[in-house]
Design a protein around this motif. Structure first.
Motif, PDB file in Angstrom:
ATOM      1  N   GLN A 137       0.849  -1.193   0.000  1.00 54.48           N
ATOM      2  CA  GLN A 137       0.000   0.000   0.000  1.00 54.48           C
ATOM      3  C   GLN A 137       0.881   1.238   0.000  1.00 54.48           C
ATOM      4  O   GLN A 137       1.768   1.382   0.837  1.00 54.48           O
ATOM      5  CB  GLN A 137      -0.927   0.041   1.215  1.00 54.48           C
ATOM      6  CG  GLN A 137      -1.841   1.268   1.202  1.00 54.48           C
ATOM      7  CD  GLN A 137      -2.723   1.375   2.436  1.00 54.48           C
ATOM      8  OE1 GLN A 137      -2.760   0.467   3.259  1.00 54.48           O
ATOM      9  NE2 GLN A 137      -3.426   2.475   2.563  1.00 54.48           N
ATOM     10  N   VAL A 138       0.636   2.111  -0.939  1.00 54.32           N
ATOM     11  CA  VAL A 138       1.384   3.356  -1.031  1.00 54.32           C
ATOM     12  C   VAL A 138       0.777   4.361  -0.063  1.00 54.32           C
ATOM     13  O   VAL A 138      -0.450   4.502   0.018  1.00 54.32           O
ATOM     14  CB  VAL A 138       1.352   3.909  -2.476  1.00 54.32           C
ATOM     15  CG1 VAL A 138       1.991   5.277  -2.549  1.00 54.32           C
ATOM     16  CG2 VAL A 138       2.047   2.940  -3.415  1.00 54.32           C
ATOM     17  N   SER A 139       1.627   5.038   0.676  1.00 49.07           N
ATOM     18  CA  SER A 139       1.153   6.028   1.640  1.00 49.07           C
ATOM     19  C   SER A 139       1.352   7.427   1.090  1.00 49.07           C
ATOM     20  O   SER A 139       2.349   7.706   0.408  1.00 49.07           O
ATOM     21  CB  SER A 139       1.911   5.891   2.972  1.00 49.07           C
ATOM     22  OG  SER A 139       1.706   4.612   3.536  1.00 49.07           O
ATOM     23  N   ALA A 140       0.415   8.283   1.375  1.00 47.11           N
ATOM     24  CA  ALA A 140       0.574   9.689   1.008  1.00 47.11           C
ATOM     25  C   ALA A 140       1.699  10.275   1.849  1.00 47.11           C
ATOM     26  O   ALA A 140       1.897   9.893   3.006  1.00 47.11           O
ATOM     27  CB  ALA A 140      -0.726  10.451   1.247  1.00 47.11           C
ATOM     28  N   PRO A 141       2.489  11.184   1.287  1.00 50.87           N
ATOM     29  CA  PRO A 141       3.618  11.748   2.035  1.00 50.87           C
ATOM     30  C   PRO A 141       3.145  12.531   3.250  1.00 50.87           C
ATOM     31  O   PRO A 141       2.099  13.179   3.226  1.00 50.87           O
ATOM     32  CB  PRO A 141       4.299  12.664   1.007  1.00 50.87           C
ATOM     33  CG  PRO A 141       3.223  13.002   0.035  1.00 50.87           C
ATOM     34  CD  PRO A 141       2.348  11.793  -0.045  1.00 50.87           C
ATOM     35  N   GLU A 142       3.932  12.444   4.300  1.00 51.74           N
ATOM     36  CA  GLU A 142       3.632  13.196   5.511  1.00 51.74           C
ATOM     37  C   GLU A 142       4.775  14.161   5.784  1.00 51.74           C
ATOM     38  O   GLU A 142       5.909  13.767   5.996  1.00 51.74           O
ATOM     39  CB  GLU A 142       3.462  12.244   6.699  1.00 51.74           C
ATOM     40  CG  GLU A 142       2.245  11.343   6.580  1.00 51.74           C
ATOM     41  CD  GLU A 142       2.063  10.471   7.815  1.00 51.74           C
ATOM     42  OE1 GLU A 142       2.835  10.653   8.769  1.00 51.74           O
ATOM     43  OE2 GLU A 142       1.155   9.619   7.799  1.00 51.74           O
ATOM     44  N   ARG A 143       4.460  15.428   5.730  1.00 48.95           N
ATOM     45  CA  ARG A 143       5.443  16.446   6.090  1.00 48.95           C
ATOM     46  C   ARG A 143       4.768  17.406   7.051  1.00 48.95           C
ATOM     47  O   ARG A 143       3.714  17.973   6.758  1.00 48.95           O
ATOM     48  CB  ARG A 143       5.937  17.194   4.845  1.00 48.95           C
ATOM     49  CG  ARG A 143       6.632  16.295   3.830  1.00 48.95           C
ATOM     50  CD  ARG A 143       7.379  17.136   2.807  1.00 48.95           C
ATOM     51  NE  ARG A 143       7.953  16.264   1.783  1.00 48.95           N
ATOM     52  CZ  ARG A 143       7.540  16.233   0.539  1.00 48.95           C
ATOM     53  NH1 ARG A 143       6.566  17.016   0.148  1.00 48.95           N
ATOM     54  NH2 ARG A 143       8.107  15.427  -0.332  1.00 48.95           N
ATOM     55  N   ALA A 144       5.387  17.604   8.188  1.00 51.01           N
ATOM     56  CA  ALA A 144       4.741  18.363   9.253  1.00 51.01           C
ATOM     57  C   ALA A 144       4.405  19.787   8.838  1.00 51.01           C
ATOM     58  O   ALA A 144       3.426  20.368   9.292  1.00 51.01           O
ATOM     59  CB  ALA A 144       5.649  18.387  10.488  1.00 51.01           C
ATOM     60  N   HIS A 145       5.217  20.370   7.923  1.00 49.53           N
ATOM     61  CA  HIS A 145       5.016  21.773   7.580  1.00 49.53           C
ATOM     62  C   HIS A 145       4.066  21.973   6.408  1.00 49.53           C
ATOM     63  O   HIS A 145       3.795  23.087   6.012  1.00 49.53           O
ATOM     64  CB  HIS A 145       6.360  22.423   7.239  1.00 49.53           C
ATOM     65  CG  HIS A 145       7.075  21.768   6.107  1.00 49.53           C
ATOM     66  ND1 HIS A 145       7.827  20.636   6.263  1.00 49.53           N
ATOM     67  CD2 HIS A 145       7.138  22.073   4.785  1.00 49.53           C
ATOM     68  CE1 HIS A 145       8.346  20.279   5.102  1.00 49.53           C
ATOM     69  NE2 HIS A 145       7.934  21.122   4.182  1.00 49.53           N
ATOM     70  N   VAL A 146       3.554  20.887   5.840  1.00 46.50           N
ATOM     71  CA  VAL A 146       2.640  21.010   4.702  1.00 46.50           C
ATOM     72  C   VAL A 146       1.212  20.807   5.173  1.00 46.50           C
ATOM     73  O   VAL A 146       0.878  19.760   5.718  1.00 46.50           O
ATOM     74  CB  VAL A 146       2.981  19.971   3.612  1.00 46.50           C
ATOM     75  CG1 VAL A 146       1.988  20.064   2.472  1.00 46.50           C
ATOM     76  CG2 VAL A 146       4.401  20.207   3.093  1.00 46.50           C
ATOM     77  N   PRO A 147       0.325  21.805   4.991  1.00 49.85           N
ATOM     78  CA  PRO A 147      -1.070  21.634   5.408  1.00 49.85           C
ATOM     79  C   PRO A 147      -1.734  20.505   4.639  1.00 49.85           C
ATOM     80  O   PRO A 147      -1.308  20.130   3.542  1.00 49.85           O
ATOM     81  CB  PRO A 147      -1.700  23.000   5.062  1.00 49.85           C
ATOM     82  CG  PRO A 147      -0.555  23.940   4.868  1.00 49.85           C
ATOM     83  CD  PRO A 147       0.591  23.122   4.404  1.00 49.85           C
TER      84      PRO A 147
END
Length: 508
Positions: free
Chosen positions: A253-263
């Motif tokens: 399963q591909v996960s959407a990217p998680e970046r703390a500074h991106v809303p």
């Protein structure tokens, strides 16, 4: 018990699945290799009158007659269109959809959009075409429809020998979906020798066009096969085992990217990283002109920068690229510095659409240069992401008024698996091929995806070999689309430096 309905691509019939079907049955499953009406050995039943609707109805009848509790619909190439149509009408009977080395088409999309053979696309787009059956490939042209790596010579000869004309309506009739099957689980089986891979999917989800974000849905899994586009002929046993794994719900399963500074929310709707003032904007067909202040215009015609988006972009995406904060920001930024910023919507809706997008760009530039407020002898083209492939024509035959070609985190050759892109769209092959060509301003993301980074390095090597002036702007910690996902001081400085470099060449 699981029943597999196996639907092949154009010019073929159920015979291509023979060995895979045997392996599935040996494993205790049911297997139904399908030869659709008007295809393969059934070409004489309906001839050219069969269309996509014919095939959807045929699959629905087949599904209705299967007693097994779990029905898995497997679509390869064109076969995925009727598979999705049947699943939409019988979602309660379908346990899973398997997309075999084939991207998922969207609602109202016709299969012709993803035809990889440029000669077939040209034939079907020719106003003089009589609408008759589409001629099948020859042994030499089958690779245009997908890598034949791993296919034994005898099987390839059989593929060519048994190929049959394809009813045109199967390729031109749009797929109509109600959404009833949208929640069904999907497994994408990716054939790595044909250029697709889980890594490539993750790249598209992270920073590709917005529609690719759907590939991170919890109901979608991915499996890989180390072979070409015809695994039923090259590795039938491995394909059967992979289909059984898919039916069991296995896969990555591909996960959407998680970046703390991106809303949260769609990346393309994030704000532009620079605070730029609004500027007068005039819409002229496919282009918008972002105009500098009255004082600048009073000095006479101004240079222009044309910003070219990437894609593919879904035809119904709203806002369209020129109305997103990203391109509004770039257009206004150029205007604030005293030049005309030009944004446009070109029709790159699928990988086969680069010729059409290229023509849209030619027409847009002609319109810009004809505007009396624009100095037609001082124009720059600035390409983004996969829009970079459109730079090839301008580098191959640069007009004298093209003062600069800029590119930000571009693809400068078709990405792996992009066989549907015509060979002319390879900037790496033409940079420096013409003496006196324009200088290049290239912005490179340090955390770029390997597939993009490889094309950039090849381009830089070719430019150095051919003596092309390249101003390289590096963003060491930046990702693809860093203006949106990495709105840091370093990113802002890179955008400002790249713009200064472009404007310097426009004003020289």
């Amino acid at each position: 018990m699981t029943a597999f309905v196996l639907v092949s691509g154009p010019f073929t019939g159920g015979w291509v699945w023979d060995e895979t079907a045997v392996r599935l049955r040996e494993a205790g499953a049911e297997a139904y290799p399908v030869t659709l009406t008007g295809m393969g050995e059934r070409g004489g039943e309906a001839g050219s009158r069969a269309d996509l609707e014919t095939h959807v109805e045929e699959l629905v009848r087949l599904v209705d007659g299967i007693a097994a509790a779990d029905v898995v619909l497997v679509g390869h190439g064109y076969g995925l269109h009727p598979v999705l149509g049947a699943a939409d009408r019988r979602p309660e009977r379908v346990a899973r959809i398997v997309a075999l080395d084939t991207p998922l088409p969207q609602n109202r999309e016709a299969a012709v959009r993803s035809v990889p053979d440029p000669e077939v696309r040209a034939l079907m787009a020719d106003p003089a075409w009589d609408g008759g059956p589409v001629p099948p490939p020859t042994r030499d042209t089958w690779p245009r429809w997908g890598s034949t790596e791993g296919v034994p010579a005898e099987a390839l000869n059989r593929l060519a020998r048994r190929a049959a004309p394809q009813p045109p309506g199967t390729l031109t009739q749009p797929l109509l979906l109600t959404g009833a099957g949208s929640a069904l689980p999907v497994t994408g089986v990716l054939c790595t020798a044909n250029g697709s891979s889980i890594d490539l999917v993750e790249m598209l989800v992270e920073s590709g066009p917005p529609q690719f974000r759907a590939l991170a849905d919890a109901g979608i899994r991915f499996l890989e096969l180390a072979t070409g586009h015809w695994p039923m002929l090259s590795v039938p046993g491995e394909l059967a085992a992979t289909l059984l794994r898919a039916a069991a719900g296995e896969g990555h399963q591909v996960s959407a990217p998680e970046r703390a500074h991106v809303p949260e929310g769609p990346t393309h709707l994030l704000p532009f990283l620079l605070d730029v003032p609004e500027a007068p904007r005039e819409r002229r067909g496919r282009i918008d002109l972002h105009l500098p202040g009255a004082d600048a215009l009073a000095e006479g015609p101004r240079p222009a920068v044309v910003f070219v988006h990437g894609g593919p972009v879904a035809p119904d995406q709203r806002p369209t690229p020129r109305d997103t904060p990203f391109f509004l920001g770039y257009g206004r930024y150029a205007a604030s510095l005293g030049v005309v910023g030009v944004t446009l919507d070109h029709r790159l809706h699928g990988l086969a659409d680069y010729p059409r997008a290229a023509q849209d760009l030619v027409e847009a530039v002609a319109r810009v240069r004809a505007d009396p407020r624009v100095d037609g002898d001082r124009v720059a083209l600035w390409f983004f992401s996969t829009g970079g492939l459109l730079a090839a024509d301008w580098l191959a035959a640069p007009p004298p008024w093209l003062r600069c070609v800029a590119a930000s985190y571009p693809a400068l050759a078709p990405l792996p698996g992009w066989g549907a892109v015509e060979s002319r769209f390879r900037p790496v092959d033409v940079v420096g091929s013409t003496a006196g060509g324009p200088p290049v301003v290239l912005t490179r993301a340090g955390r770029e995806h390997p597939a993009f980074a490889a094309t950039v390095q090849d381009f830089l090597d070719a430019a150095a070999k051919n003596g092309v002036e390249v101003d390289l702007v590096d963003v060491p910690l930046g990702h693809h689309s860093f203006e949106l996902v990495d709105p840091t001081d370093a990113s802002r400085a890179a955008v400002e430096r790249a713009m200064r470099s472009v404007l310097r060449r426009l004003r020289d």
